[in-house]
Design an enzyme around this catalytic site. Sequence first.
Site, mmCIF file in Angstrom:
data_model
loop_
_atom_site.group_PDB
_atom_site.id
_atom_site.type_symbol
_atom_site.label_atom_id
_atom_site.label_comp_id
_atom_site.label_asym_id
_atom_site.label_seq_id
_atom_site.Cartn_x
_atom_site.Cartn_y
_atom_site.Cartn_z
ATOM 1 C CB SER A 1 -1.083 0.102 1.352
ATOM 2 O OG SER A 1 -0.198 -0.106 2.343
ATOM 3 C CG HIS B 1 -3.921 -1.102 -1.721
ATOM 4 N ND1 HIS B 1 -4.459 0.191 -1.936
ATOM 5 C CD2 HIS B 1 -3.530 -1.251 -0.408
ATOM 6 C CE1 HIS B 1 -4.216 0.786 -0.941
ATOM 7 N NE2 HIS B 1 -3.906 0.046 -0.060
ATOM 8 C CE LYS C 1 -7.257 -0.160 0.948
ATOM 9 N NZ LYS C 1 -7.338 1.243 1.440
HETATM 10 C C1 LIG Z 1 -2.996 -3.037 2.879
HETATM 11 C C2 LIG Z 1 -4.066 -2.482 3.799
HETATM 12 N N1 LIG Z 1 -4.671 -3.335 4.506
HETATM 13 C C3 LIG Z 1 -5.758 -3.038 5.384
HETATM 14 C C4 LIG Z 1 -6.138 -1.950 5.482
HETATM 15 C C5 LIG Z 1 -7.467 -1.488 6.267
HETATM 16 O O1 LIG Z 1 -8.606 -1.484 5.629
HETATM 17 P P1 LIG Z 1 -9.973 -0.542 6.316
HETATM 18 O O2 LIG Z 1 -9.685 0.849 5.626
HETATM 19 O O3 LIG Z 1 -11.115 -1.078 5.717
HETATM 20 O O4 LIG Z 1 -9.774 -0.820 7.716
HETATM 21 C C6 LIG Z 1 -5.618 -0.906 4.365
HETATM 22 C C7 LIG Z 1 -6.110 0.350 4.231
HETATM 23 O O5 LIG Z 1 -5.823 1.488 3.846
HETATM 24 C C8 LIG Z 1 -4.512 -1.441 3.581
HETATM 25 O O6 LIG Z 1 -4.209 -0.558 2.703
#
Ligand SMILES: Cc1ncc(COP(=O)(O)O)c(C=O)c1O
Length: 408
Positions: free
Chosen positions: A197, A225, A256
């Site tokens: 990310s 992602h 996303k």
């Molecule tokens: C790689 C990754 N995992 C988990 C999450 C967490 O997701 P959520 O926004 O639904 O809590 C994100 C959020 O940006 C992320 O980029």
Amino acid sequence: MSPLTDFGTAHNSTLEAVDRLQKDGAYPLFPVITQREVTRAWIRPHDTAVDHPVTVFGSADYLGLARHPKVVQGALDATRRFGTGMYGIQAVGGYTTLHEELEEALAAWSGHPGALLFPTGMQANLGVLGTLAGPGDVVFADRFNHQSITMGLELSGAAVRAFRHNDPEHLAELLRTAGPPAGRPGRRLIVVDGLFSADGDLAPLPEIAELAERYDALLVVDEAHSAGTLGDRGRGAAELLEVRDRVDVITGTFTKAFASSGGFACAGTEMVRLLRHSARSYLLSAGLPAGTVGASLAALQVLAQEGEERRRRLRDNAAELRRALAAAGVDTAGSMAHVVVVPVGLMDRTARVARRLADRGLLVCPLIPPAVPIGGARLRLGVSAEHTADDIANAVRLLSEALAGEAQ
Ligand SMILES: Cc1ncc(COP(=O)(O)O)c(C=O)c1O
């Protein structure tokens, strides 16, 4: 400083940085969104009274579904049917027929036998890692994993061996030297982001899957992602890299490409049954509102019909953005897909560039500590299938001007 406003060195320096950026008119965070279209928004920065339009490159609505009529309709129909709130935890009262349908749809989409829904993607990682790893176990984690993974591992009490980013040789060395786990025999776990990310690159999943098999480790991949966006059927990085059936658990988020909210885990039936009865971030937090579940269900249905075409446009747009940035002399580090990262370095510099861009009509995501290490601040651009060629050309022009302005 009074004891009531002295929060300790680390927190005090965070607040000092916020004060400094706000005083300099360089604070880029928490702009208020006053209107939203597909790739346009109107924002009101924290220190201004009026809003202005921006092209959004700071969002993860990669496939452009957030305003899709069928997705909006899915949310409306579900809300009319079940109301706005969830009235409780999923185990008692917060689990509707729509939740059940979405779990089934997710399992079918992912190819894993079972799935369950978490309130957020972060809670999915906390729940999965906090349940599958425990004291006495050893977890091997990429150093650049998302912080929700790191937090899940802290919660688990397992010993963590962090390997150098995307370095299977280092992972192999750590696995070789770790010795047998002291707790449940055989319980080793490897966890990585599928598409990182904050770096925009893909995990070398074939090599990692090979090591997981050789060392009898469970393999968990966060597809936050990459779900919906990568692979022939949008099943994520594991599908793209042809290791889908070698991954034990995937986690992800609906925030996303699925243009909704909430998190999920897909895994084998027994593992899902265990998570359903043991993951505290699942059991002790209210279920997702029906409207949100309805939107996610509709998004999965739309993707079954339009996904291929939308993924093609996303791929083309991402390739064009990376190509044009490179031609303009802007480094995109190892970005390989639709998460395009521009390293900047210092936090203040990154904040100033992001704010200048926002003031000139381009919303990007500044990644600053604690999201990234100190000195590793960067800008993240999230590409959408709905961006036009003009959107991309303007973004590249504004970005290279803002970075050049900062260099002088
Ligand atoms: C790689 C990754 N995992 C988990 C999450 C967490 O997701 P959520 O926004 O639904 O809590 C994100 C959020 O940006 C992320 O980029």
